[in-house]
Design an enzyme around this catalytic site. Structure first.
Site, short mmCIF file in Angstrom:
data_model
loop_
_atom_site.label_atom_id
_atom_site.label_comp_id
_atom_site.label_asym_id
_atom_site.label_seq_id
_atom_site.Cartn_x
_atom_site.Cartn_y
_atom_site.Cartn_z
N GLY A 68 0.78 -1.23 0.00
CA GLY A 68 0.00 0.00 0.00
C GLY A 68 0.82 1.28 0.00
O GLY A 68 1.84 1.41 -0.68
N TYR A 224 -11.89 2.56 14.55
CA TYR A 224 -10.85 3.06 13.64
C TYR A 224 -10.85 4.59 13.66
O TYR A 224 -9.78 5.22 13.69
CB TYR A 224 -11.10 2.54 12.23
CG TYR A 224 -10.10 3.03 11.21
CD1 TYR A 224 -8.86 2.43 11.08
CD2 TYR A 224 -10.42 4.10 10.36
CE1 TYR A 224 -7.94 2.87 10.13
CE2 TYR A 224 -9.51 4.54 9.42
CZ TYR A 224 -8.27 3.94 9.31
OH TYR A 224 -7.38 4.39 8.37
#
Length: 458
Positions: A68, A224
């Protein structure tokens, strides 16, 4: 079939059918082209790092660099000549990432080091190994993270809620342990990767581990979101502590990027939902390379030279929402985090002094100074004892004296106990020393008489 048979009998039906088919194809092509053009327009608005700065000799640590954004950041910085440490939990994946990066650039150095952000012991081992090998740290990029459905209720190895433990506490401890390496490096930078989802976050000090549940009204992963808000508060407090040192602290939003984070939640969506969301994903989701641009900008851009703090989007400094403008919460989160990772020294953790540095660090310096004074005092006492009783020194073998001094130096507590005993028994010690002197004189007289006695015996 009947329609086709009818068409075969009457050719006049071919024209409207062909026209309808062409119209359908035209609409589909038009939609596809339209989506593509919209995509290109959006890409033109996304930030892109324009800096051409080289990074030869610069040491960079990137967490989560095996895929990523982290991987693309490592690729770019290596191409600039930097020494890039890929700090990853999955060593095999990191080695594969190095192999892939080497297909596009041969510049820079790529070093894989083990780091599990969900394990405090692993973080301490990494920091220790890094500080043994390198004397400075130019750029620390806290990029790694997890995005896991809250319903799974996962914990780190140390028992923390996985988002809070990995995304916040892991990077918090890593940065704390590398503090002095960063501080002593001129024009160093710390880059924390957050998210615009911080706007939905909340720091509840009574429920940091989500044992009491979480806000299910939040459309996104609430835990999150909380961890991304914690990243911003952490960055703000870091900026205060590095103020005036030349170190820049930056926190950023990379945008909506398709990365390895999706692997934890993608399996929850059926193929039908994925198909429906495909156009939306195509319009809004960035590639890892596109998502890494703001991270790269924060690490290398000349525009940020001399800047001590900033929140960035699209490679530009942006404003924070009110939820992230709470200095009291930021300060309290720092203290609580210090205590949770075992670096606070007490339940309330280390407090700030007037200069913005952690009081625990000053205490550590005082302890080192006191230890040096203690060792010096012990050495002075040893010299005094040896000078005051030279006869005692002559009695024992030299090797035994050296061993005794070594043991006394290695054990300051035993030396202090001996000195206290000597102070309480000064008179008795004086008598023993006098006896030593007398015995020494007798030994000298006996040694002088030995030749005469030998002669008489003969």
């Amino acid at each position: 079939m009947r329609l086709l048979l009818g068409v075969g009998r009457d050719s006049r039906l071919w024209f409207p059918i062909l026209l309808a088919a062409m119209g359908t194809v035209g609409v589909v092509v038009g939609v596809v082209v339209g989506i593509y053009l919209i995509r290109k327009y959006r890409e033109s608005k996304w930030g892109k790092c324009k800096s051409k700065r080289r990074m030869e000799g610069k040491i960079v640590v990137i967490t989560g660099a095996n895929s990523g954004i982290g991987k693309e950041t490592a690729r770019d910085l290596a191409s600039r000549g930097a020494i890039v440490i890929l700090a990853c939990r999955n060593r095999q994946a990191a080695l594969e990432a190095v192999k892939d990066i080497r297909t596009t650039t041969g510049d820079g150095d790529l070093i894989v080091m083990d780091l599990d952000l969900g394990d405090l012991a692993s973080i301490r081992t990494f920091a220790s190994n890094f500080m043994e090998k390198f004397s400075k740290l130019d750029v620390l990029i806290n990029n790694g993270g997890v995005f896991i459905p809250p319903e799974e209720r996962r914990k780190t190895k140390d028992g923390f809620e996985v988002h809070f433990g990995v995304n916040h506490l892991g990077h918090f401890l890593l940065t704390h342990l590398l503090f002095h390496h960063i501080e002593r490096t001129p024009s160093s930078r710390i880059v924390n990767v957050s998210s615009l989802l911080y706007k939905c976050g909340k720091i509840d000090f009574d429920n940091l581990d989500a044992d009491k549940g979480w806000d299910k009204k939040v459309r996104h992963n609430a835990l999150y979101c909380n961890s991304k808000l914690a990243n911003i508060f952490h960055s703000q407090e870091l900026a205060k502590r590095f103020s005036g040192t030349g170190t820049g602290v930056f926190v950023l939003c990379p945008g909506f990027v398709y990365t390895g984070l999706m692997r934890y939640s993608a399996h929850q969506f059926s193929w039908f939902k994925k198909l429906c969301f495909a156009p939306i994903i195509f319009l809004f989701m960035r590639t890892p390379k596109q998502g890494a641009q703001t991270t790269i900008h924060c690490a290398v851009s000349e525009e940020l030279d001399g800047v001590e703090w900033g929140f960035l989007r699209e490679c530009k400094i942006d404003k924070l929402e009110a939820v992230a403008e709470d200095p009291d919460t930021a300060a309290k989160l720092w203290d609580v985090s210090m205590a949770l990772v075992g670096e606070g020294g007490s339940a309330s953790a280390a407090l700030e002094d007037d200069n913005g540095f952690v009081e625990g660090q000053d205490a550590e310096a005082v302890m080192v100074e006191e230890e040096a004074v203690l060792v010096e005092d012990i050495q002075v006492e040893e010299t005094t004892v040896l000078k005051a009783s030279p006869q005692v020194e002559e009695k024992g073998p030299a090797k035994e004296e050296e061993q005794m001094l070594r043991e006394e130096t290695e054990s300051p507590d035993a030396e202090l106990e001996t000195l206290e005993k000597e102070e309480s028994d000064e008179e008795e010690e004086g008598e023993l020393l006098d006896e030593d002197f007398v015995n020494s004189d007798k030994e000298k007289l006996l040694e002088q008489k030995k030749p005469d006695e030998v002669k008489l015996m003969k």
